[in-house]
Design a protein around this motif. Structure first.
Motif, mmCIF file in Angstrom:
data_model
loop_
_atom_site.group_PDB
_atom_site.id
_atom_site.type_symbol
_atom_site.label_atom_id
_atom_site.label_comp_id
_atom_site.label_asym_id
_atom_site.label_seq_id
_atom_site.Cartn_x
_atom_site.Cartn_y
_atom_site.Cartn_z
ATOM 1 N N ARG A 91 -47.914 42.928 -28.095
ATOM 2 C CA ARG A 91 -48.314 43.270 -26.731
ATOM 3 C C ARG A 91 -47.951 42.123 -25.794
ATOM 4 O O ARG A 91 -47.982 40.966 -26.182
ATOM 5 C CB ARG A 91 -49.813 43.554 -26.686
ATOM 6 N N TYR A 120 -56.566 43.634 -21.568
ATOM 7 C CA TYR A 120 -57.398 44.148 -22.653
ATOM 8 C C TYR A 120 -58.560 43.203 -22.950
ATOM 9 O O TYR A 120 -59.680 43.644 -23.219
ATOM 10 C CB TYR A 120 -56.549 44.353 -23.912
ATOM 11 N N SER A 145 -53.526 45.746 -35.180
ATOM 12 C CA SER A 145 -54.022 47.089 -34.900
ATOM 13 C C SER A 145 -55.057 47.045 -33.783
ATOM 14 O O SER A 145 -55.591 45.978 -33.439
ATOM 15 C CB SER A 145 -54.659 47.677 -36.159
ATOM 16 N N GLU A 146 -55.355 48.213 -33.222
ATOM 17 C CA GLU A 146 -56.362 48.287 -32.163
ATOM 18 C C GLU A 146 -57.713 47.809 -32.672
ATOM 19 O O GLU A 146 -58.458 47.137 -31.955
ATOM 20 C CB GLU A 146 -56.472 49.731 -31.659
ATOM 21 N N GLU A 147 -58.031 48.148 -33.912
ATOM 22 C CA GLU A 147 -59.321 47.742 -34.479
ATOM 23 C C GLU A 147 -59.423 46.227 -34.591
ATOM 24 O O GLU A 147 -60.432 45.630 -34.200
ATOM 25 C CB GLU A 147 -59.493 48.377 -35.858
ATOM 26 N N LEU A 153 -57.649 44.040 -32.954
ATOM 27 C CA LEU A 153 -57.598 43.457 -31.617
ATOM 28 C C LEU A 153 -58.968 43.518 -30.944
ATOM 29 O O LEU A 153 -59.359 42.590 -30.229
ATOM 30 C CB LEU A 153 -56.555 44.184 -30.763
ATOM 31 N N GLU A 154 -59.701 44.579 -31.206
ATOM 32 C CA GLU A 154 -61.052 44.695 -30.650
ATOM 33 C C GLU A 154 -61.974 43.637 -31.245
ATOM 34 O O GLU A 154 -62.793 43.034 -30.536
ATOM 35 C CB GLU A 154 -61.605 46.095 -30.937
#
Length: 205
Positions: free
Chosen positions: A151, A159, A113-115, A117-118
């Motif tokens: 990705r 990113y 998820s984006e979270e 991955l951050e």
């Protein structure tokens, strides 16, 4: 009919040469060993990749708590990989295990998820800038490339801001998955090449 027999001395020399070739070469020189640390969030696939590289099954793999060490053999070297658990209550202590490392493997879930991955991005940035790791070669594996949501390497590179962040360092970014362990092995061999070339000017691979 005339039979020509070889002279006994010639036969003796032949067998002596064979004996020397088989028995007198001595043991092969020991393969160099390198100590590397492997980090990444829980679920990134660190344990499964390392288990498969060691020809172990992955059916019963569970997340690493604390750390584990595996000796991963290659033709020209052995990597002693210290894998650190990626849970929140463990990764805050990662830096305690960095001492003595000669290289770094960072595994990220490219389909997370984006979270998540951050969080992985922040952890990689912290590792790349840590005093004990910043001069070491890095192998960054964008894992789970076999998943539909994975990705691409270009997306990961952008990113994670790898170009500006890792400038002047020796780093390798490669895709990985359990479905293509040959590519994973080749990535590790690239890291070994970086470890062997300690005097090489730092640069991006």
């Amino acid at each position: 009919m005339q039979v020509h027999n070889k002279h006994p001395f010639v036969i003796f020399v032949f067998f002596l040469q064979c004996f020397r070739a088989l028995c007198c070469k001595g043991p092969p020189p020991p393969r160099p060993e390198y100590d590397v640390v492997c980090i990444g969030l829980t679920g990134s696939g660190k344990t499964s990749l390392l288990s498969r590289l060691c020809s172990e099954g992955t059916e019963t793999v569970v997340p690493t708590t604390g750390f584990s060490i595996k000796a991963v053999p290659f033709q020209n070297a052995i990597l002693n990989v210290k894998e650190l658990g990626g849970a929140d209550n463990i990764k805050k202590y990662w830096s305690r295990y960095y001492q003595g490392s000669q290289g770094v493997i960072f595994v990220l879930d490219s389909a997370s998820s984006e979270e998540e991955l951050e969080i992985a991005r922040n952890e990689l940035h912290s590792a790349l800038q840590h005093p004990q790791l910043c001069i070491l070669p890095f192998l960054i594996l964008a894992n789970h490339q076999d998943k539909p949501a994975a990705r691409s390497l270009q997306e990961i590179k952008k990113y994670f801001e790898l170009e500006p962040l890792a400038r002047g360092k020796r780093w390798i970014l490669q895709p990985s998955s359990l479905e293509n362990m040959e590519a994973v092995r080749e990535s590790f061999i690239q890291l070994i090449g970086q470890l062997e070339e300690k005097d090489l000017e730092p640069g991006r691979v």
